[in-house]
Design an enzyme around this catalytic site. Structure first.
Site, PDB file in Angstrom:
ATOM      1  N   ASP A 460       0.870  -1.170   0.000  1.00  0.00           N
ATOM      2  CA  ASP A 460       0.000   0.000   0.000  1.00  0.00           C
ATOM      3  C   ASP A 460       0.914   1.230   0.000  1.00  0.00           C
ATOM      4  O   ASP A 460       2.097   1.129   0.364  1.00  0.00           O
ATOM      5  CB  ASP A 460      -0.882  -0.037   1.251  1.00  0.00           C
ATOM      6  CG  ASP A 460      -1.750   1.195   1.374  1.00  0.00           C
ATOM      7  OD1 ASP A 460      -2.350   1.591   0.369  1.00  0.00           O
ATOM      8  OD2 ASP A 460      -1.811   1.755   2.480  1.00  0.00           O
ATOM      9  N   ASP A 659      -1.264  -1.068   6.259  1.00  0.00           N
ATOM     10  CA  ASP A 659      -1.436  -0.614   7.642  1.00  0.00           C
ATOM     11  C   ASP A 659      -2.860  -0.229   7.997  1.00  0.00           C
ATOM     12  O   ASP A 659      -3.150   0.088   9.138  1.00  0.00           O
ATOM     13  CB  ASP A 659      -0.528   0.590   7.913  1.00  0.00           C
ATOM     14  CG  ASP A 659      -1.050   1.865   7.260  1.00  0.00           C
ATOM     15  OD1 ASP A 659      -1.681   1.764   6.188  1.00  0.00           O
ATOM     16  OD2 ASP A 659      -0.824   2.951   7.830  1.00  0.00           O
ATOM     17  N   ASP A 663      -6.763  -2.482   4.090  1.00  0.00           N
ATOM     18  CA  ASP A 663      -5.774  -3.465   3.643  1.00  0.00           C
ATOM     19  C   ASP A 663      -6.043  -4.864   4.197  1.00  0.00           C
ATOM     20  O   ASP A 663      -5.418  -5.833   3.748  1.00  0.00           O
ATOM     21  CB  ASP A 663      -4.359  -3.038   4.082  1.00  0.00           C
ATOM     22  CG  ASP A 663      -3.931  -1.733   3.440  1.00  0.00           C
ATOM     23  OD1 ASP A 663      -4.204  -1.558   2.238  1.00  0.00           O
ATOM     24  OD2 ASP A 663      -3.340  -0.892   4.136  1.00  0.00           O
TER      25      ASP A 663
END
Length: 772
Positions: A460, A659, A663
């Site tokens: 990400d 995080d 996700d």
């Protein structure tokens, strides 16, 4: 004498009724006398009167104490609610969960150490008595043969019938549960050697004359049985000590938490109180050189905090008002006042300890191979021992049966697959402890093994590659105002907005020490920006659509704005009194460690793909700067999950690092999920690996640890199989035609123990593996 008419007092600690004149302890606090049912309650009160007088002790979370569960160190699938022996292998079950910092010594280690010394003390004279001639002490010629046999019986019996009881229990368990293992072979080998010797000592005349060597004496193997037991105990003691060493990482983490904390009470008083008395919301003082007691936030003060013990990063981190603090880290030079936010089992330190303890009990998939091999290996060894006995009985030299027994017992002993059982668990326990010290938390052994095979890392952007907090990067003024004045006006207007970019502008002005004016007539225009009056003048701040709404000429600044956008920055235009005044650009800065980590991951053979919900222009700018191999922009949570599933279908092994809550689906779908410890709890719960520090350098450490651990396991399995593979034919007597000697069961036991020592020593090398 107790006054029956006296009014009972209430113990402020436990709530019991106490007669004031019953001779029980009492204490005066703030001119009020308190009575206690016991000295223990009295001492708790004296240590922290405010806690009990205020009634805060009643707010302490009342969680039912979960019953301790026990599991087998070699078979973690075995779990029961009481101590005992493993039904599969007979080993003593160990308590699950994180150990206590003040736990006593391992009872099994204490017991086995005692049995080892007794076995050794009795086995040594046996060895000297029977093998003394080899070192110039021919006791067998000095002592009558029958007397020597009886002395050997007396010395060996306590070893076999007392010291070896745990081994026989484990061997018997393996038979009745149809799970043959090393204890099966040890039990059969020792029982055969000792049983034959007892019969030969008590009833020597029942043996054929060909068995008798001197005055009707039949050769005995008491020394083999006793020495084998002593050597096996040596291996077990070394293993138990090694397992305690692998737990040293957990104990080191537990020792980080101080036993007390300095609480500042509402009345202004402050004193040190037991850590368990700290509640969420308490105000605490942390003096220079002290450990942070619990997780919380800085209320006052400034200091640098050493977080290396849980993050692996050696550089202290500056802490100011509003910054997060982690319990167990070390305050350096400044004094801090903090608010407790997470206490007890909710602190990061407690979660880390629990995760490490759980990982050390888990099994890697490669352990299944070892288990399957052991499943057919042990019966195979028994068959080989029987075949060796039959061949020697019919074709061996006189006394043939004696040679047959020696060969069969030697095969059983040298083939003990104890090293096979240690190969994987020892490496996993050592690796997870090493990882915890480096800020890499392994949820289970399977994640560690899978990560060693990963060839693609999906990351990400926000909070993983970048800080996750937008900051002002550029301020461009177009009129006679300087940049700071323009930024102050923008901050004054944005102070009333809750948008993340507004927070970045206000923070940027505060960091520069600017006086932020107050805005009036504030109005937010959805999807475009904000407008209002600042310092008596009409001001607007927004995107290009906001400027087009005001029909402003953008040609003067269009190219500069495009350059900033191509760098991945968000451009906001500022107008004053209807004229374009300048640009404020905001971006989520890339973490300082990201570039170094990506270069290292590329060198380790990992392809990196960025999957982000951000727009394609920003994603491309970040990817180009960092050298990321591929991007997927405007990705929703389900898009990230689908990407990973598609890559896996193509045969790739995928790790996902993120995080946020968004996700979590992708983390769960990947072969290995990697959560940033600075992110959301749900992300950490979905991940196999958590990085305490929250930067990609932790992934580099995790990769090196995973690869090193898998190599270590394979080396251990080689050691285990090499000893067994070479030892069995030698023990069966394949070299007898060339050397004229058989392998002694004692030498076989020594070789078997050496294989265990080799595996343990090799696994402990992981404690010093270089991860940086």
């Amino acid at each position: 004498m107790t006054n029956v008419n006296a009014t009972p007092a209430v113990d402020p600690v436990c709530g019991m009724n106490v007669m004031p004149d019953s001779g029980k302890p009492s204490h005066v606090h703030n001119d009020e006398k308190y009575h206690f049912c016991s000295q223990k309650c009295h001492d708790k009160f004296v240590a922290d009167p405010y806690f009990y007088v205020s009634g805060n002790h009643k707010k302490r979370r009342k969680t039912a104490a979960k019953a301790t569960e026990y599991t087998c160190p070699m078979h973690p699938e075995i779990i029961q609610d009481h101590p005992g022996d493993c039904p599969k292998c007979g080993m003593a079950l160990e308590p699950m969960g994180a150990p206590s910092a003040d736990d006593g010594p391992n009872e099994e280690l204490v017991d086995f150490t005692r049995r080892f010394w007794v076995s050794t003390a009795l086995a040594l004279p046996l060895l000297i008595l029977t093998m003394g001639e080899m070192v110039g002490l021919p006791f067998e010629r000095w002592i009558d043969a029958k007397l020597s046999t009886w002395v050997q019986l007396v010395l060996a019996t306590p070893v076999v019938l007392w010291a070896a009881i745990p081994f026989f229990k484990r061997g018997w368990s393996s038979i009745i549960n149809r799970s043959p293992n090393m204890w099966t072979l040890i039990m059969l080998g020792v029982a055969a050697a000792y049983g034959f010797s007892v019969v030969a000592t008590l009833f020597p005349t029942s043996f054929p004359a060909s068995f008798q060597i001197d005055h009707g004496v039949v050769p005995v193997y008491f020394e083999a049985a006793a020495v084998i037991i002593a050597l096996v105990f040596l291996g077990q003691v070394l293993e138990l000590r090694a397992r305690e060493q692998t737990g040293s990482a957990i104990k080191a983490l537990l020792d980080l938490a101080p036993k007390s904390a300095r609480r500042i009470n509402p009345d202004g008083s402050e004193y040190d109180v037991p850590l368990e008395n700290i509640l969420e919301g308490d105000t605490l003082r942390v003096r220079p050189g002290e450990s942070i007691p619990v997780d919380g936030i800085v209320l006052e003060g400034r200091s640098s905090v050493d977080e290396s013990m849980i993050s692996g990063e050696p550089v202290p981190v500056e802490k100011n008002e509003g910054d997060k603090l982690t319990g167990g880290t070390l305050n350096a030079t400044g004094s801090l006042v903090m608010k407790a936010e997470h206490v007890g089992a909710d602190t990061m330190l407690s979660k880390i300890v629990e995760m490490v303890a759980s990982a050390q009990r888990s099994r890697a998939p490669i352990q299944g191979l070892a288990d399957r091999v052991a499943g057919w290996f042990v019966p195979g060894v028994v068959i080989i021992a029987v075949i060796a006995f039959i061949i020697w009985s019919f074709f061996g030299p006189s006394p043939a049966v004696i040679h047959a027994i020696v060969a069969a017992v030697s095969v059983l002993i040298i083939a003990c697959p104890c090293a096979l059982g240690l190969a994987t668990p020892m490496s996993i326990m050592t690796a997870t402890g090493r990882g915890a010290n480096a800020g890499v938390l392994i949820r289970d052994a399977e994640a560690l093994e899978r990560f060693a095979a990963v060839d693609i890392l999906v990351v990400d952007k926000t909070g993983t590659l970048t800080e996750g907090r937008p900051k002002v990067t550029d301020v461009i003024s177009l009129d006679d105002q300087d940049e700071n004045a323009l930024l102050a006006i923008a901050a004054g207007l944005e102070k009333g907005s809750e948008h993340p970019l507004a927070e970045a502008i206000v923070s940027g002005a505060e960091e520069r020490g600017l006086d932020i004016p107050t805005a009036s007539d504030f109005n937010a225009v959805t999807g475009m920006g904000v407008e209002g009056r600042v310092n008596g003048k009409t001001v607007t701040l927004g995107n290009r659509a906001m400027m087009e709404r005001q029909k402003l000429d953008m040609s003067e600044i269009e190219s500069r704005a495009a350059d900033l956008q191509n760098e991945g920055k968000t451009v906001m235009y500022v107008t004053r009194e209807g004229a374009l005044a300048g640009i404020v650009a905001v971006a989520d800065p890339v973490k300082e460690t990201t570039q170094e980590a990506i270069d290292a991951l590329h060198n380790l053979g990992i392809k990196i793909i960025m999957a982000t919900g951000d727009n394609e222009r920003t994603a491309k700018a970040v990817a180009a700067r960092l050298g990321i191999d591929d991007i997927h922009a405007d990705a929703l949570p389900e898009n990230k999950k689908t990407l990973i599933e598609e890559l896996r279908e193509k045969g790739h092994h995928i790790a996902m690092a993120g995080d946020g809550v968004n996700d979590a689906p992708a983390l769960a779908a990947a072969d290995v999920g990697i959560a940033m410890g600075t992110g959301a709890d749900v992300a950490m719960e979905s991940a196999g690996i958590t990085l305490v520090k929250g930067d990609l350098n932790g992934i580099v450490r995790a990769r090196k640890l995973a690869v090193g651990t898998l190599q270590n396991i394979k080396q251990n399995l080689f050691f285990a199989f090499a000893y067994n593979g070479l030892g069995i034919p030698i023990a069966a007597g394949i070299l007898y035609p060339f050397t004229g000697t058989l392998l002694s069961p004692m030498i076989a036991a020594a070789a078997m123990s050496l294989s265990s020592v080799s595996v343990i020593s090799n696994a402990l090398r992981l404690r010093t593996i270089k991860l940086n």
